[in-house]
Motif scaffolding. Structure first.
Motif, mmCIF file in Angstrom:
data_model
loop_
_atom_site.group_PDB
_atom_site.id
_atom_site.type_symbol
_atom_site.label_atom_id
_atom_site.label_comp_id
_atom_site.label_asym_id
_atom_site.label_seq_id
_atom_site.Cartn_x
_atom_site.Cartn_y
_atom_site.Cartn_z
ATOM 1 N N PHE A 186 0.658 -3.046 3.924
ATOM 2 C CA PHE A 186 1.746 -3.942 4.338
ATOM 3 C C PHE A 186 2.562 -3.299 5.460
ATOM 4 N N GLN A 236 0.494 -3.273 8.669
ATOM 5 C CA GLN A 236 0.358 -4.612 9.232
ATOM 6 C C GLN A 236 1.623 -5.046 9.968
ATOM 7 N N HIS A 237 2.785 -4.675 9.428
ATOM 8 C CA HIS A 237 4.057 -5.105 10.006
ATOM 9 C C HIS A 237 4.688 -4.037 10.892
ATOM 10 N N GLN A 238 3.941 -2.973 11.133
ATOM 11 C CA GLN A 238 4.380 -1.877 11.995
ATOM 12 C C GLN A 238 5.755 -1.353 11.591
ATOM 13 N N VAL A 239 5.899 -1.078 10.304
ATOM 14 C CA VAL A 239 7.143 -0.547 9.746
ATOM 15 C C VAL A 239 6.904 0.901 9.352
#
Length: 88
Positions: free
Chosen positions: A21, A24-27
């Motif tokens: 996750f 995917q969200h570049q966090v």
């Protein structure tokens, strides 16, 4: 950069879901795992995911934002700036 710290809390049942996750969200931030939402619900009183807490320099919760609303980013940034401007 701003001298702030950020953590995420995941209530996913499987810890293996967290890294994909984030990728995917570049966090990029540390994530605490609360698989049964015990701390999230009992301690933090989270009712809606995501919930954002802004704390002051002393660790006191000063602002809470429930849910995701892209229109709130400006307000959140203003609140962060105001908290950072406060004396120690």
């Amino acid at each position: 950069g701003r001298p702030i710290k950020a953590w995420g809390v995941s209530v996913d049942a499987e810890a293996g879901l967290i890294s994909p996750f984030l990728a995917q969200h570049q966090v990029s931030l540390p994530v605490l795992w609360d698989p049964e939402a015990r701390a999230s619900e009992a301690v933090l009183k989270v009712k809606v995911m995501p919930t954002t807490f802004l704390l002051d320099k002393r660790g006191k919760v000063r602002h809470v934002h429930e849910g995701f609303d892209e229109g709130q980013f400006g307000l959140i940034l203003e609140q962060i700036d105001a908290l950072l401007a406060e004396p120690e």
